[in-house]
Design an enzyme around this catalytic site. Structure first.
Site, PDB file in Angstrom:
ATOM      1  N   CYS A 169      32.348  49.879  57.219  1.00  0.00           N
ATOM      2  CA  CYS A 169      31.817  51.112  58.077  1.00  0.00           C
ATOM      3  C   CYS A 169      32.704  52.212  58.544  1.00  0.00           C
ATOM      4  CB  CYS A 169      30.459  50.443  59.889  1.00  0.00           C
ATOM      5  SG  CYS A 169      29.919  49.292  58.974  1.00  0.00           S
TER       6      CYS A 169
ATOM      7  N   ARG B 158      33.157  53.094  52.248  1.00  0.00           N
ATOM      8  CA  ARG B 158      33.614  52.122  53.621  1.00  0.00           C
ATOM      9  C   ARG B 158      32.345  51.331  54.003  1.00  0.00           C
ATOM     10  NH1 ARG B 158      36.669  51.108  57.541  1.00  0.00           N
ATOM     11  NH2 ARG B 158      38.646  51.681  57.229  1.00  0.00           N
TER      12      ARG B 158
ATOM     13  N   GLU C 196      43.112  39.000  38.731  1.00  0.00           N
ATOM     14  CA  GLU C 196      42.542  40.502  38.411  1.00  0.00           C
ATOM     15  C   GLU C 196      41.725  40.869  37.221  1.00  0.00           C
ATOM     16  OE1 GLU C 196      42.958  42.275  41.274  1.00  0.00           O
ATOM     17  OE2 GLU C 196      42.746  43.880  40.548  1.00  0.00           O
TER      18      GLU C 196
ATOM     19  N   LYS D 116      38.133  41.999  38.669  1.00  0.00           N
ATOM     20  CA  LYS D 116      37.536  43.652  38.342  1.00  0.00           C
ATOM     21  C   LYS D 116      36.339  43.272  37.830  1.00  0.00           C
ATOM     22  CE  LYS D 116      39.836  45.982  40.810  1.00  0.00           C
ATOM     23  NZ  LYS D 116      40.410  45.078  41.276  1.00  0.00           N
TER      24      LYS D 116
ATOM     25  N   HIS E  58      41.880  21.694  30.844  1.00  0.00           N
ATOM     26  CA  HIS E  58      42.002  21.087  32.226  1.00  0.00           C
ATOM     27  C   HIS E  58      40.047  20.429  32.789  1.00  0.00           C
ATOM     28  CE1 HIS E  58      45.766  19.449  31.554  1.00  0.00           C
ATOM     29  NE2 HIS E  58      46.227  20.739  32.102  1.00  0.00           N
TER      30      HIS E  58
ATOM     31  N   LYS F 231      35.002  49.369  51.266  1.00  0.00           N
ATOM     32  CA  LYS F 231      36.855  49.202  50.491  1.00  0.00           C
ATOM     33  C   LYS F 231      37.799  48.761  51.528  1.00  0.00           C
ATOM     34  CE  LYS F 231      40.145  50.994  48.433  1.00  0.00           C
ATOM     35  NZ  LYS F 231      40.209  50.243  47.065  1.00  0.00           N
TER      36      LYS F 231
ATOM     37  N   GLU G 234      33.660  42.433  40.018  1.00  0.00           N
ATOM     38  CA  GLU G 234      33.323  43.612  41.490  1.00  0.00           C
ATOM     39  C   GLU G 234      32.601  44.664  40.951  1.00  0.00           C
ATOM     40  OE1 GLU G 234      37.098  43.943  44.212  1.00  0.00           O
ATOM     41  OE2 GLU G 234      37.798  44.721  42.313  1.00  0.00           O
TER      42      GLU G 234
ATOM     43  N   ASN H  49      31.770  49.867  64.314  1.00  0.00           N
ATOM     44  CA  ASN H  49      32.259  49.094  63.329  1.00  0.00           C
ATOM     45  C   ASN H  49      32.769  48.009  63.635  1.00  0.00           C
ATOM     46  OD1 ASN H  49      33.564  48.426  61.207  1.00  0.00           O
ATOM     47  ND2 ASN H  49      35.282  50.092  60.972  1.00  0.00           N
ATOM     48  N   GLY H  50      32.730  47.167  63.285  1.00  0.00           N
ATOM     49  CA  GLY H  50      32.869  45.526  63.654  1.00  0.00           C
ATOM     50  C   GLY H  50      31.823  44.313  64.539  1.00  0.00           C
TER      51      GLY H  50
ATOM     52  N   TRP I 245      27.682  48.951  56.290  1.00  0.00           N
ATOM     53  CA  TRP I 245      27.806  47.748  55.541  1.00  0.00           C
ATOM     54  C   TRP I 245      27.957  46.574  56.611  1.00  0.00           C
ATOM     55  CZ3 TRP I 245      30.553  42.853  55.186  1.00  0.00           C
ATOM     56  CH2 TRP I 245      30.708  42.098  54.353  1.00  0.00           C
TER      57      TRP I 245
HETATM   58  C1  G6P Z   1      38.100  44.214  49.640  1.00  0.00           C
HETATM   59  C2  G6P Z   1      37.906  45.173  49.290  1.00  0.00           C
HETATM   60  C3  G6P Z   1      39.324  44.857  47.758  1.00  0.00           C
HETATM   61  C4  G6P Z   1      40.595  44.816  48.289  1.00  0.00           C
HETATM   62  C5  G6P Z   1      40.270  43.894  49.333  1.00  0.00           C
HETATM   63  C6  G6P Z   1      41.637  43.508  50.011  1.00  0.00           C
HETATM   64  O1  G6P Z   1      37.969  42.857  49.820  1.00  0.00           O
HETATM   65  O2  G6P Z   1      36.695  44.790  48.534  1.00  0.00           O
HETATM   66  O3  G6P Z   1      38.743  45.887  46.768  1.00  0.00           O
HETATM   67  O4  G6P Z   1      41.160  44.283  47.774  1.00  0.00           O
HETATM   68  O5  G6P Z   1      38.851  44.398  50.420  1.00  0.00           O
HETATM   69  O6  G6P Z   1      42.364  44.859  50.686  1.00  0.00           O
HETATM   70  P1  G6P Z   1      43.211  45.650  50.878  1.00  0.00           P
HETATM   71  O7  G6P Z   1      43.247  47.042  51.523  1.00  0.00           O
HETATM   72  O8  G6P Z   1      43.746  44.595  52.124  1.00  0.00           O
HETATM   73  O9  G6P Z   1      44.161  45.241  49.892  1.00  0.00           O
END
Ligand code: G6P
Length: 618
Positions: free
Chosen positions: A2, A27, A491, A495, A514, A613, A498, A101-102, A75
């Site tokens: 948000c 956001r 990672e 990616k 396993h 984000k 996501e 936001n919250g 969001w």
């Molecule tokens: C959210 C984002 C991820 C990010 C994670 C941690 O889930 O979608 O892309 O890695 O938060 O974010 P930070 O700002 O703490 O690295």
């Protein structure tokens, strides 16, 4: 999650708010809305959907005018995305508007109390409940003829009944020159202009207007007019108000010629590494230097254990941090999901330092981990990108990533910056222990070679694109690696899932046999990270196990490997590098791979569904 922006000044508010929303869209993009006060009237426009298709179109059809207002991009937490659940929300009188936001955790209790008092609600959000509560407090105060600033006082009074987190902005037609903001747990910043002021969740939204900002602290309540602002703190006699200068430019958070922010940020990575290294390499001492760890060499020398806590991509960086610090500095490291660390009350030895990693510096889980460590009396350092963010301010010391604004929701350059910083930290701690000057120099020189090597990888983008397109219709993917390549495989899988919504799992190549190997068939491609390192032969054996089950194999190998093209269906090559630096190079290719698959599938790369984000709720 948000985004919030508020404006009060001499200009028309709605274009400024709309532009701010565009800059905040990472956001959240479930819905967006604005409220502007014009001639004593509250004009609200809000719409489900992203900004271009929702609120921008709505404002085109139904424009608003007025010199002050608030806006929000959502969001969804409480209540699904819909026009009704979009912010701003109004109180019962329709004269007070709130963006938030919250999460208001006790909103059900407040809602039933207000319902008994005759309030009816149009949405299913927690925020509308808060708007009504503020409205009720305001009515009471004005009816009693209480002295002071009734809107700010009503916000303060309402917040005393609230359990949860908030960054909020409130306006009222009765006070058309004031925005009241309050924060607890969710970021809120005052942007100081010339004859105009702003209130926002992210500095990014105001950078085109001002570089002077005040980062509000928890329990701060701010009253902002066009030419002044006042801050009180609900928990202290005085508020700690410091005006700071933002250190980035408006262009840094613009997409430029790139099709997506994510692609732009992938291509920025040679500079990202340079910026993370700048001023931190000491060849004479064969070590790394940091300005902000705020720990004496003797304290750093006596660290017996490190816990690294983080979430998402930052957690993968943390895992690589474990490998780096343990192998270069021989300090035992444990990696925790930030939220698990907070609540499982694991015993932590007293000579342990906590390091948190967060691009945004606002992730609620990570912030809570930091606070928990401090509460238990541990030193808590942070590796953070956003300067002035809550985690950066609350940590005892730390390292800035210096990656500049990262707008793409899927993190790329912040990951690479973090790995660079962690390698430097490992060298720094290692040189206080038993890491030889020769080995340290090798690593430092290896780091300095990365920008040119990454340029070379980026030049392969079209090759990666062709491979990506070939596999873009797969429903499932595996990513495997051993040693340093294991976190990079995790990672790589993250990616891909996501941004392309393909089910992708990262595993240790060794662990594959396993269980997960049961899922391998001719429709399930596996990306095997098999750089020239100590694990090469063993990983090759795992690769053969996949081939034996007819699984397509995309290998990520080191240039000069003459064997790999014969056993893999496709190969992506990284240049020769030191083993600890391979994950940085591999990750750049895996980012490109995920990106091109997502584009081939027609996905909205910069606005992946359901993601935000910066996740400021737990
Ligand atoms: C959210 C984002 C991820 C990010 C994670 C941690 O889930 O979608 O892309 O890695 O938060 O974010 P930070 O700002 O703490 O690295």
């Amino acid at each position: 999650m948000c985004g919030i922006i508020g404006y009060v000044g001499q200009q028309q508010a709605s274009p400024i708010l709309l532009e701010g929303l565009r800059r905040l869209e990472y956001r959240g993009y479930d819905s967006a809305g604005i409220a502007v006060i014009d001639d004593g009237e509250m004009l609200v426009r809000k719409k489900k959907g992203n900004i271009a298709e929702g609120i921008a179109r709505e404002l085109g059809a139904n424009p608003v005018s007025g010199m002050m207002g608030i806006a929000h991009t959502r969001w969804a937490t409480h209540g699904p995305p819909s026009d009704e659940n979009s912010h701003p929300h109004l109180d019962a009188s329709g004269r007070i508007a709130v963006v938030h936001n919250g999460i208001i955790e006790n909103f059900e209790q407040i809602r039933s109390h207000l319902t008994k008092n005759g309030h009816t609600f149009r949405s299913t959000t927690d925020t509308e409940v808060l708007a009504h509560l503020i409205g009720e407090c305001y009515e009471k105060r004005t009816a009693d003829g209480a002295a002071g600033n009734p809107l700010a006082d009503a916000v303060c009074e309402a917040l005393r009944d609230v359990i949860g987190t908030y960054g909020l902005a409130v306006i009222s037609t009765e006070h058309p020159d004031v925005i009241v903001g309050a924060r607890r747990g969710s970021p809120l910043i005052i942007g100081i202009g010339n004859g105009e002021n702003f209130l926002t969740s992210d500095a990014n939204a105001v950078i085109a207007h001002t570089k002077q900002v005040v980062f509000l602290n928890d329990y701060d309540v701010a009253t902002v007019t066009a030419d002044r602002f006042d801050v009180v703190n609900l928990g202290a006699d005085t508020a700690d108000v410091q005006v700071r200068e933002l250190e980035f430019e408006a262009e840094d958070s613009e997409r430029g010629e790139y099709a997506h922010f994510m692609l732009k940020e992938i291509f920025e990575q040679p500079r990202t590494v340079e910026n993370a290294l700048r001023g931190r390499v000491d060849h004479e001492g064969a070590t790394a230097v940091f300005g902000g760890l705020n720990m004496e060499p003797s304290e750093l020398r006596s660290i017996q254990r490190i816990i690294i806590a983080a979430s998402g991509t930052s957690w993968h960086a943390a895992l690589l941090g474990e490998y780096l610090i343990e192998s270069l500095a021989h300090v035992p490291v444990e990696v925790e999901f930030a939220h698990e660390f907070c609540y499982r009350m694991a015993p932590v030895r007293r000579d342990t330092v906590l390091v948190v990693i967060s691009q945004s510096g606002e992730t609620a889980d990570t912030l809570m981990a930091l606070r928990e460590a401090k509460r238990r009396g541990h030193k808590a350092l942070a590796i953070v990108n956003v300067v002035g963010s809550t985690i950066a301010r609350e940590a005892d010391g730390g390292i800035y990533m210096h990656a500049g604004p990262e707008i793409g929701v899927a993190s790329t350059k912040a990951f690479i910056a973090t790995l660079t910083a962690l390698t430097l930290l490992a060298v720094h701690l290692g040189r206080m222990r038993m890491l030889s000057a020769g080995r340290a120099e090798e690593v430092l020189k290896g780091l300095e070679a990365l920008p040119a090597q990454i340029e070379g990888l980026l030049a392969q983008s079209d090759v990666i694109k062709r491979i990506a397109e070939k596999y873009s219709t797969a429903d499932d993917f595996f990513f495997l690696g051993r040693g340093y390549s294991f976190p990079a495989a995790l990672e790589g899988a993250l990616k891909l899932k996501e941004i392309s919504y393909i089910h992708a799992e990262g595993y240790s190549a060794a662990e594959m046999k396993h269980g997960p190997i049961a899922l391998i068939d001719e429709k399930t491609p596996t990306v095997v990270l098999v750089p020239a390192d100590a694990m090469y032969d063993k990983t090759m054996a795992n690769l053969e196990m996949i081939r034996a089950r007819k699984g397509p194999v995309i290998a990520l190998a080191t240039e000069g490997d003459t064997q790999i093209a014969e056993v893999a269906d496709d190969v992506m090559y990284i240049p020769q590098a030191l083993e600890p630096l391979n994950p940085i190079l591999a990750s750049v290719l895996l980012q490109l791979f995920a990106y091109h698959i997502a584009v081939a599938r027609g996905c909205d790369v910069d606005k992946p569904r359901n993601l935000a984000k910066s996740v400021t709720v737990q």
